[in-house]
Design an enzyme around this catalytic site. Sequence first.
Site, PDB file in Angstrom:
ATOM      1  N   ASP A 132      38.419  35.573  28.140  1.00 24.79           N
ATOM      2  CA  ASP A 132      37.627  36.524  27.381  1.00 24.79           C
ATOM      3  C   ASP A 132      36.438  35.795  26.757  1.00 24.79           C
ATOM      4  O   ASP A 132      36.472  34.587  26.532  1.00 24.79           O
ATOM      5  CB  ASP A 132      38.494  37.149  26.289  1.00 24.79           C
ATOM      6  CG  ASP A 132      38.125  38.593  26.008  1.00 24.79           C
ATOM      7  OD1 ASP A 132      36.992  38.984  26.343  1.00 24.79           O
ATOM      8  OD2 ASP A 132      38.976  39.330  25.478  1.00 24.79           O
TER       9      ASP A 132
ATOM     10  N   GLU B 205      30.780  34.535  27.874  1.00 24.99           N
ATOM     11  CA  GLU B 205      29.328  34.657  28.020  1.00 24.99           C
ATOM     12  C   GLU B 205      28.660  34.578  26.645  1.00 24.99           C
ATOM     13  O   GLU B 205      28.887  35.435  25.799  1.00 24.99           O
ATOM     14  CB  GLU B 205      28.948  35.963  28.722  1.00 24.99           C
ATOM     15  CG  GLU B 205      29.291  37.261  28.000  1.00 24.99           C
ATOM     16  CD  GLU B 205      30.784  37.560  27.933  1.00 24.99           C
ATOM     17  OE1 GLU B 205      31.291  37.705  26.819  1.00 24.99           O
ATOM     18  OE2 GLU B 205      31.410  37.651  28.992  1.00 24.99           O
TER      19      GLU B 205
ATOM     20  N   ASP C 277      34.313  45.780  28.384  1.00 23.00           N
ATOM     21  CA  ASP C 277      34.887  46.722  27.418  1.00 23.00           C
ATOM     22  C   ASP C 277      34.208  48.081  27.548  1.00 23.00           C
ATOM     23  O   ASP C 277      33.258  48.401  26.820  1.00 23.00           O
ATOM     24  CB  ASP C 277      34.731  46.176  26.001  1.00 23.00           C
ATOM     25  CG  ASP C 277      35.456  44.854  25.824  1.00 23.00           C
ATOM     26  OD1 ASP C 277      36.303  44.534  26.672  1.00 23.00           O
ATOM     27  OD2 ASP C 277      35.165  44.154  24.845  1.00 23.00           O
TER      28      ASP C 277
END
Length: 491
Positions: A114, A117, A183
């Site tokens: 997760d 970035e 998400d």
Amino acid sequence: VKEFRKRNLPMDVIVQDWQYWGDRGWGVPQFDTLNYSNPSGFIKELHDLNAHFNVSIWSNPDKNSVIGKEYVAKNRFIPNSKWLDYFNPETRKEYWNTLKTNMFDNGVDSWWMDAVEPENDALKGAKTYLGVGDFFRLTYPLMVSQAVYEGQRKTSSDKRVCILTRSAFCGQQRYGIINWSGDIGCTWDVFRNQIVAGLNYAITGLPYWTTDIGGFFRPGNAQYTDEKYHELLTRWYQWGAFCPIFRIHGYMTETEPWKYGAEVEENMRKMLNLRYRLLPYIYSEAWQVTKNGSTIMRPLVMDFNGDTTAVSQAYEYMFGKAFLVAPITEANVNHRDVYLPKAACWFDFWAGKRFEGGKTVSADAPLDKIPLFVKAGSIIPMGKVIQCSMERSDTLEIRIYKGADARFDLYEDEGDNYNYEKGKYSIIPFCWNEKTQSLTIGARQGSFSGDLRKRLFNVVLVNENNGSETDRWMRGRKVVYAGNRMTINMK
């Protein structure tokens, strides 16, 4: 996992998402001792249930944590940022050593990366090990995946690297990654966009992609009783069964099928059973990805680029070389128009009915079915209904969709190690001759530990009267195969 097994709902992987670290600090890859006093013990219990364990790991552990302070002291962070400098090979090695000690040595099977970035301008003005942060920022997830892949490969060849990552860069497929789309919300518009996004992603050459089935952000507790949401969730789930990676996830959500009532659970069970019956087909297609650079999820331009009508279908695609998938993308719909590319004839998977190509047909789509067609001149191996991928069966159903010559290479190996790189795998070639109406099963090529020396194949010629059921064996020609070439006349 025990409840999945009790309800006969197939599954292979369960995920531990964030905040298992307790008060150790955000993103620190260490289990909270209060709630996870024996990590290796509970992971072994999962393994004993024939399930794999995946854990969420973050790229920016809290600098004020014990591990974070050690990294700071060794200059492992990009200066003036919260991001570890994975551009530095020493950082990559050290991060893997942390994961090995706290996770891998306890039995963790795979990784959910997760927050890989540095968003927006997070590295603006920063200086990484390789150079200017603005320039190298988009390659960051590539480096994180490299750290885990190379570390695990050096540690062990007994467990394949599997990384679920929120972001990817060109070439990242070499590091055993699956990308998911982030998400997302839970509307029909978002669902439609996921289909297009997945096809666009796959055609770039990164083969393994997935989405949060049902959306990440969901309608709170209402999701468990809202019939409108149940319809969207069911349609999304059906499409998910025909993505390279089949997974469900939701924010602050219990996503187990039984949470949504008996009807949703049964509809999900039907798709789970089909997905698992198709594992011989899917795993063989995955081998084509590994060996020949193929793609499992295929926009129609890949196989029918001369058919202008086909390439304009935004919500149709091929799953492997045989299946045409046409998801339901609107509410309150029990059928949809499906264009069948003109290069072939097609069979309705659910009914066995044959159609000419180059036409649009109205496909029935009750809530428990997704429109699904199989190209004439295809061979589909299907296994029994199983509860996890580790179950092996000496019996396969070989469905033949007549109308053209066909070939399929059934690939098998040991399942979870890198012995296939040493040639430890087998291929059984199947060839259908349309002119002679005969199936030739070639000699088995190769071998591996635990391979099945004798097999029972139930060979089925699909038509409207036979070959369209998914929960039981069809009428067919039963043949015993012991690894030698044989030809079966199906006239």
